[in-house]
Scaffold this motif. Structure first.
Motif, short mmCIF file in Angstrom:
data_model
loop_
_atom_site.label_atom_id
_atom_site.label_comp_id
_atom_site.label_asym_id
_atom_site.label_seq_id
_atom_site.Cartn_x
_atom_site.Cartn_y
_atom_site.Cartn_z
N LEU A 32 0.81 -1.21 0.00
CA LEU A 32 0.00 0.00 0.00
C LEU A 32 0.85 1.26 0.00
N ALA A 241 -2.23 -0.86 6.45
CA ALA A 241 -2.64 0.34 5.71
C ALA A 241 -2.33 1.61 6.52
N LEU A 282 -6.52 3.83 0.67
CA LEU A 282 -5.63 2.75 1.07
C LEU A 282 -6.29 1.86 2.11
#
Length: 304
Positions: A32, A241, A282
């Motif tokens: 990510l 994330a 994300l």
């Protein structure tokens, strides 16, 4: 009571597969980070286009002394040649597309040259006579460059015609390729994250197969049985994330805002507000990856 049971099951699952959970967090974090970097790079390109394209000019460089270009065979541009070029720029076919035309003399070009390269020792060998006088043309529509170029190119007294947008487009092309590279790496890492989440959920489900069997016998629904496993994957992916968002925020704050913008201050840069814009995307990607991976795995490994 049900909430307490689900939380205890999640905690138990995370402890049993701690190393795999950490692996999921790290791989999600790396993947990510690439996704976020690609998104921020596209935002950066958009900001540069918005800022630079508004300042795009077409430069018509006139012949200096000793030019080897055929249109400069008679030497430095003459007054008659300059007047002919000015007439061409005022012609009806391109006048609607020209917002403003101003002239840069050789002296002005030399002063700009000295200012730009003042720290270079080799500039001492350059004189005013080496400079080009030029017409700087601001277009109402930068896309109409070719119309101006067709009218003035090849005329006596014109050495070269340059469109700044073409120079910018080369830079943007490089940045777009960098975005594709980051996106490709992100796709590979996201695949690795999916496989790790799948493996983690599978191991967790296999290690608790007896418990899930008992739950099925006492009438627990499929969703209630699968929920703790799904949340385990979602929690690990969400932590990854959040780490990616934190890493991007630190990178933009300290590398871009504090360092790069101080060194090269004529470029509009992305800032931490842009990171916060990308952050929800994300997090949603992480949760979706975990949810889809969990559903695919649990449909097989929580059957009794």
């Amino acid at each position: 009571m049900r909430l307490q049971f689900i939380l205890s099951e999640i905690g138990q699952g995370l402890r049993r597969n701690l190393s795999m959970t950490i692996s999921v967090i790290l791989v999600t974090f790396v993947s990510l980070t690439f996704v976020g970097s690609a998104a921020l790079l596209q935002i950066q390109i958009g900001k540069m286009k918005d800022d630079w394209y508004d300042k795009v000019e077409v430069s018509v460089f006139l012949c200096p002394q000793n030019s080897s270009v055929p249109t400069c065979a008679s030497g430095e541009v003459t007054a008659d040649q300059r007047a002919d070029i000015e007439t061409a720029l005022a012609s009806p076919e391109i006048k609607p597309y020209v917002e403003h035309v101003y002239t840069e003399t050789k002296d002005q070009a030399f002063k700009a040259f000295e200012k730009q390269f003042k720290d270079q020792a080799w500039t001492a060998a350059v004189t005013v006579d080496d400079m080009n006088s030029s017409f700087r043309i601001k277009l109402t529509d930068p896309q109409k460059y070719q119309l101006v170029s067709d009218v003035v190119s090849g005329r006596a007294g014109v050495e070269d015609v340059q469109d700044q947008q073409r120079l910018f487009d080369k830079l943007f092309s490089v940045l777009n390729h960098a975005t594709l590279l980051a996106g490709g790496l992100a796709a590979v890492m996201l695949l690795a994250a999916v496989l790790l989440i799948t493996t983690t959920i599978r191991l967790s489900a296999l290690s608790r197969r007896r418990e899930t069997g008992i739950m099925r016998l006492v009438g627990a629904s499929t969703f209630f049985i699968q929920l703790p496993f799904m949340l385990e994957g979602a929690i690990a992916a969400t932590v990854g994330a959040l780490l990616a968002v934190g890493g991007l925020w630190l990178g933009v704050e300290y590398l871009v805002s504090d360092w790069l913008s101080e060194s090269v201050n004529w470029i509009p840069y992305v800032d931490t507000a842009d990171v916060l814009t990308v952050a929800p995307i994300l997090i949603v990607i992480a949760i979706l990856l975990a949810t889809i991976s969990s559903l695919v795995t649990l449909s097989r490994y929580t059957k009794v």
